[in-house]
Design a protein around this motif. Structure first.
Motif, PDB file in Angstrom:
ATOM      1  N   LEU A  42       0.839  -1.193   0.000  1.00  0.00           N
ATOM      2  CA  LEU A  42       0.000   0.000   0.000  1.00  0.00           C
ATOM      3  C   LEU A  42       0.878   1.249   0.000  1.00  0.00           C
ATOM      4  O   LEU A  42       2.038   1.212   0.413  1.00  0.00           O
ATOM      5  CB  LEU A  42      -0.917   0.007   1.219  1.00  0.00           C
ATOM      6  CG  LEU A  42      -1.942  -1.126   1.308  1.00  0.00           C
ATOM      7  CD1 LEU A  42      -2.739  -1.017   2.598  1.00  0.00           C
ATOM      8  CD2 LEU A  42      -2.879  -1.116   0.111  1.00  0.00           C
ATOM      9  N   GLN A  43       0.298   2.354  -0.431  1.00  0.00           N
ATOM     10  CA  GLN A  43       1.074   3.585  -0.555  1.00  0.00           C
ATOM     11  C   GLN A  43       1.356   4.242   0.791  1.00  0.00           C
ATOM     12  O   GLN A  43       2.332   4.980   0.931  1.00  0.00           O
ATOM     13  CB  GLN A  43       0.335   4.575  -1.466  1.00  0.00           C
ATOM     14  CG  GLN A  43       0.124   4.069  -2.888  1.00  0.00           C
ATOM     15  CD  GLN A  43       1.424   3.817  -3.617  1.00  0.00           C
ATOM     16  OE1 GLN A  43       2.363   4.599  -3.491  1.00  0.00           O
ATOM     17  NE2 GLN A  43       1.501   2.735  -4.366  1.00  0.00           N
ATOM     18  N   SER A  44       0.520   4.002   1.789  1.00  0.00           N
ATOM     19  CA  SER A  44       0.740   4.592   3.111  1.00  0.00           C
ATOM     20  C   SER A  44       0.283   3.625   4.184  1.00  0.00           C
ATOM     21  O   SER A  44      -0.727   2.939   4.016  1.00  0.00           O
ATOM     22  CB  SER A  44      -0.014   5.927   3.245  1.00  0.00           C
ATOM     23  OG  SER A  44      -1.409   5.715   3.161  1.00  0.00           O
ATOM     24  N   ILE A  45       1.029   3.577   5.289  1.00  0.00           N
ATOM     25  CA  ILE A  45       0.730   2.651   6.379  1.00  0.00           C
ATOM     26  C   ILE A  45       0.942   3.384   7.698  1.00  0.00           C
ATOM     27  O   ILE A  45       1.967   4.051   7.894  1.00  0.00           O
ATOM     28  CB  ILE A  45       1.633   1.407   6.311  1.00  0.00           C
ATOM     29  CG1 ILE A  45       1.344   0.635   5.023  1.00  0.00           C
ATOM     30  CG2 ILE A  45       1.421   0.497   7.518  1.00  0.00           C
ATOM     31  CD1 ILE A  45       2.365  -0.408   4.703  1.00  0.00           C
ATOM     32  N   ASN A  46      -0.001   3.239   8.611  1.00  0.00           N
ATOM     33  CA  ASN A  46       0.086   3.862   9.929  1.00  0.00           C
ATOM     34  C   ASN A  46       0.721   2.862  10.896  1.00  0.00           C
ATOM     35  O   ASN A  46       0.042   2.014  11.477  1.00  0.00           O
ATOM     36  CB  ASN A  46      -1.311   4.268  10.410  1.00  0.00           C
ATOM     37  CG  ASN A  46      -1.260   5.106  11.669  1.00  0.00           C
ATOM     38  OD1 ASN A  46      -0.275   5.114  12.399  1.00  0.00           O
ATOM     39  ND2 ASN A  46      -2.338   5.833  11.928  1.00  0.00           N
ATOM     40  N   LEU A  47       2.037   2.956  11.069  1.00  0.00           N
ATOM     41  CA  LEU A  47       2.743   2.006  11.923  1.00  0.00           C
ATOM     42  C   LEU A  47       2.398   2.194  13.389  1.00  0.00           C
ATOM     43  O   LEU A  47       2.457   1.238  14.169  1.00  0.00           O
ATOM     44  CB  LEU A  47       4.254   2.135  11.709  1.00  0.00           C
ATOM     45  CG  LEU A  47       4.789   1.586  10.375  1.00  0.00           C
ATOM     46  CD1 LEU A  47       6.291   1.790  10.278  1.00  0.00           C
ATOM     47  CD2 LEU A  47       4.457   0.105  10.230  1.00  0.00           C
ATOM     48  N   LYS A  48       2.041   3.413  13.791  1.00  0.00           N
ATOM     49  CA  LYS A  48       1.637   3.637  15.188  1.00  0.00           C
ATOM     50  C   LYS A  48       0.391   2.807  15.499  1.00  0.00           C
ATOM     51  O   LYS A  48       0.312   2.175  16.560  1.00  0.00           O
ATOM     52  CB  LYS A  48       1.366   5.124  15.402  1.00  0.00           C
ATOM     53  CG  LYS A  48       0.793   5.486  16.776  1.00  0.00           C
ATOM     54  CD  LYS A  48       1.806   5.305  17.869  1.00  0.00           C
ATOM     55  CE  LYS A  48       1.257   5.706  19.246  1.00  0.00           C
ATOM     56  NZ  LYS A  48       0.919   7.116  19.370  1.00  0.00           N
TER      57      LYS A  48
END
Length: 363
Positions: free
Chosen positions: A117-123
């Motif tokens: 995916l183009q963006s991932i929220n690791l938090k």
């Protein structure tokens, strides 16, 4: 044939070779064609054609993937020993990793991260890991001692440092208590930056976390330094070429030979928007509706967008709106233009027809 004849033949061959090269280079003309002149097809049409291609050697590929199933017990032993699994080799490894998890990791909680995916929220990923670990600890302690452990502060209010400390806490007196994280394409576009890789390395280094990841780019190991490889990730490398097509992974990338490759495709934009908050989606919807209602304008002034969004209680301040706009710009969902009055205006690089489809997808 004597020596003189042999030398004469070799000389003649050499002379003819260099003569041919000279004539070829002098008669060769540079092409005046440009890449922009190529008649590109529509991306949806190109994807339909690509999807209709029949796979070759399907029987052999299935047999190869089935042969890896005999390694599941070994892989589980490696995870229990504290190592992380890194799958590499040609072909999509998504189905293989998920099959391993569904059959061998049933006793543990599993979190899946799609690195393609183009963006991932690791938090948010770390928060989920902490919550699952806490649930696992409570369940095991209740089973063994009959009493629940002390309450825990909500994890979504904790900092990243506190979350990682909890995942690495030696105070959890439960044997073999860990959660698993599956990272498809850990070298994917949403995870290639150094901050994301360092965060993933810190997650993998936690004593109560086990990681299974896959890589596909030939230069993926350059993302890590020696400490990350041998101390934090502590990889156990598994060569598992599957030769399976990258069907799911390729859905999130526009085709190079597709028409309008410079603009964000409807499908990709829809995927990105669905990963955002409802407020962010509604802000984008306001901009899209204005653009469809005023096709002759150069865009929607930022001040007008802020006023409309504030009236609809979508944003509480200019700072909130700017954070949404920054996210849109990072994913190339919007562009900024300056109109004839000198105002900064926002526009979406899609046709009205494409915008209608996009709005219908996110409603």
């Amino acid at each position: 044939m004597d020596v003189d004849e042999i030398e004469e033949e070799e000389f003649g061959f050499s002379r003819n070779y260099f003569l041919a090269k000279e004539l070829g280079s002098s008669s060769r003309k540079k092409s005046a064609r440009k890449l922009s002149e190529i008649d590109l097809v529509d991306e949806e049409e190109l994807r339909e054609v690509a999807a209709s291609i029949e796979p070759k050697h399907e029987k052999e590929v299935n047999e190869l993937i089935s042969s890896y199933k005999s390694l599941y017990s070994k892989w589980l032993f490696v995870l229990r020993s504290g190592f992380a699994l890194l799958m590499y080799g040609f072909g999509s490894k998504k189905a293989l990793i998920e099959d391993f998890a569904s059959k061998s990791l049933t006793e543990y909680s599993v979190v899946v991260v799609n690195g393609y995916l183009q963006s991932i929220n690791l938090k948010q990923v770390v928060i989920t890991l902490a919550e699952l670990l806490w649930d696992q600890v409570k369940l095991r302690q209740k089973t063994t001692s009959g009493s629940l452990c002390k309450s825990q502060q909500p994890f979504n209010t904790k900092s990243m440092s506190d979350l990682l400390t909890f995942l690495d806490s030696p105070d959890l007196e439960v044997e073999e208590c860990f959660v698993c994280i599956l990272v498809h394409n850990i070298d994917g576009p949403g995870l290639r930056d150094s901050d994301s890789q360092q965060c993933l390395a810190s997650i993998a280094a936690c004593s109560h976390v086990r990681m299974v990841a896959s890589i596909d780019h030939v230069n993926a190991p350059l993302l890590w330094d020696k400490k990350m490889v041998h101390t934090q990730f502590d990889w156990y490398w598994c060569h598992v070429p599957t030769f399976a097509p990258y069907k799911v992974e390729s859905m999130f990338f526009p085709f190079i030979l597709a028409h309008g490759g410079s603009a964000q495709s409807v499908k990709t934009a829809s995927i990105v928007l669905q990963s955002l908050t409802p407020n962010a989606q509604n802000v984008f919807k306001v901009l899209a509706e204005h653009q469809m209602a005023h096709p002759d304008e150069e865009g929607m002034p930022i001040n007008n967008l802020y006023s409309t969004c504030r009236e609809r209680f979508l944003v509480s301040s200019q700072v909130t709106l700017n954070s949404h706009l920054t996210e849109f710009k990072d994913h190339e969902l919007i562009k900024t233009k300056r109109n004839s009055d000198g105002q900064d205006c926002l526009c979406i690089p899609l046709t009205n027809e494409a915008l209608q489809k996009l709005i219908a997808d996110i409603v």
